[in-house]
Scaffold this motif. Structure first.
Motif, mmCIF file in Angstrom:
data_model
loop_
_atom_site.group_PDB
_atom_site.id
_atom_site.type_symbol
_atom_site.label_atom_id
_atom_site.label_comp_id
_atom_site.label_asym_id
_atom_site.label_seq_id
_atom_site.Cartn_x
_atom_site.Cartn_y
_atom_site.Cartn_z
ATOM 1 N N ARG A 213 -2.922 18.884 -19.360
ATOM 2 C CA ARG A 213 -2.278 18.691 -20.424
ATOM 3 C C ARG A 213 -2.669 17.360 -21.165
ATOM 4 N NH1 ARG A 213 3.290 20.323 -20.772
ATOM 5 N NH2 ARG A 213 3.770 17.937 -21.137
ATOM 6 N N THR B 110 5.313 23.180 -20.358
ATOM 7 C CA THR B 110 6.618 22.716 -20.206
ATOM 8 C C THR B 110 7.808 23.145 -19.439
ATOM 9 O OG1 THR B 110 5.956 21.107 -22.034
ATOM 10 C CG2 THR B 110 7.958 20.939 -21.458
ATOM 11 N N HIS B 111 8.348 22.737 -18.516
ATOM 12 C CA HIS B 111 9.571 23.448 -17.743
ATOM 13 C C HIS B 111 10.699 23.491 -18.946
ATOM 14 C CE1 HIS B 111 12.679 24.198 -14.890
ATOM 15 N NE2 HIS B 111 11.672 24.862 -14.489
ATOM 16 N N ASN C 17 13.004 20.663 -19.534
ATOM 17 C CA ASN C 17 12.686 19.205 -20.078
ATOM 18 C C ASN C 17 13.317 19.031 -21.461
ATOM 19 O OD1 ASN C 17 10.751 17.683 -22.007
ATOM 20 N ND2 ASN C 17 10.026 17.476 -19.966
ATOM 21 N N GLN D 141 12.564 17.819 -24.146
ATOM 22 C CA GLN D 141 11.970 18.128 -25.136
ATOM 23 C C GLN D 141 11.555 19.494 -25.443
ATOM 24 O OE1 GLN D 141 9.745 15.365 -26.858
ATOM 25 N NE2 GLN D 141 11.448 14.395 -25.851
ATOM 26 N N PHE D 142 12.042 20.452 -24.568
ATOM 27 C CA PHE D 142 11.986 21.891 -24.724
ATOM 28 C C PHE D 142 12.601 22.358 -25.835
ATOM 29 C CE2 PHE D 142 12.442 26.289 -23.656
ATOM 30 C CZ PHE D 142 11.082 26.718 -23.194
ATOM 31 N N SER E 243 5.056 11.255 -13.890
ATOM 32 C CA SER E 243 5.609 12.554 -14.324
ATOM 33 C C SER E 243 5.607 13.314 -13.063
ATOM 34 C CB SER E 243 4.037 13.345 -15.237
ATOM 35 O OG SER E 243 3.922 12.707 -16.423
ATOM 36 N N TYR F 236 4.639 23.459 -13.994
ATOM 37 C CA TYR F 236 5.237 23.032 -15.100
ATOM 38 C C TYR F 236 5.312 21.609 -15.142
ATOM 39 C CZ TYR F 236 5.931 27.945 -15.898
ATOM 40 O OH TYR F 236 5.655 29.451 -15.940
ATOM 41 N N TYR F 237 5.339 21.035 -16.213
ATOM 42 C CA TYR F 237 5.944 19.412 -16.277
ATOM 43 C C TYR F 237 7.290 19.595 -16.393
ATOM 44 C CZ TYR F 237 6.454 15.196 -18.823
ATOM 45 O OH TYR F 237 7.001 13.737 -19.166
ATOM 46 N N ASP G 34 9.521 16.202 -16.262
ATOM 47 C CA ASP G 34 10.011 14.985 -17.180
ATOM 48 C C ASP G 34 9.115 14.031 -16.690
ATOM 49 O OD1 ASP G 34 11.228 14.140 -14.996
ATOM 50 O OD2 ASP G 34 13.266 14.755 -15.601
#
Ligand SMILES: [Zn+2]
Length: 131
Positions: free
Chosen positions: A43, A59-60, A63, A65-66, A114, A124-125, A127
């Protein structure tokens, strides 16, 4: 195309000392990152090489930001990539589910822990906690 060209034969941005094509580019092209650390590094490389769809895809959905509007999100990410010039990644610590790192930019250092999760065999990321 917006993407900044990183030649496949250039050193990978993640600092592995491998060529980009032998390292993070494989994940950007669809290979499955097998652990949280590999995902985190790929990433980071995606931010450098402006592979915004890779950042979005890893990205999960929980999150903050999703954004379901991938086009808008991708544009926001691209603006971030264009204005943030990463120079070096330093891994401080990693566990099964977390990676603590320092990402050096021309503007300063991002120090983050992270968190990652695996769903159906894919990492998945989740947060990040900023220090
Ligand atoms: Zn790499």
């Amino acid at each position: 195309m917006y993407a900044m060209k990183i030649s496949p034969n250039n050193p990978c941005p993640c600092g592995s000392n491998l060529k980009y094509k032998k390292c993070c580019q494989r994940y950007h092209k669809g290979a499955n990152a097998l652990d949280a650390l590999t995902l985190m590094k790929s990433r980071y490389s995606a931010y450098v090489s402006r592979e915004t769809m890779y950042i979005i895809k890893t990205t999960h959905w929980t999150n903050p930001q999703f954004n379901k509007d991938r086009k808008t999100w991708s544009k926001e990410l691209l603006d971030f990539c264009k204005t943030t010039h990463f120079t070096k990644l330093e891994i401080v610590d990693s566990t099964y589910h977390t990676v603590t790192f320092k990402a050096f930019t021309e503007q300063g250092v991002l120090h983050e822990k992270s968190s990652f999760t695996m769903v159906d065999g894919k990492w998945y990321y989740l947060d990040g906690e900023i220090y």
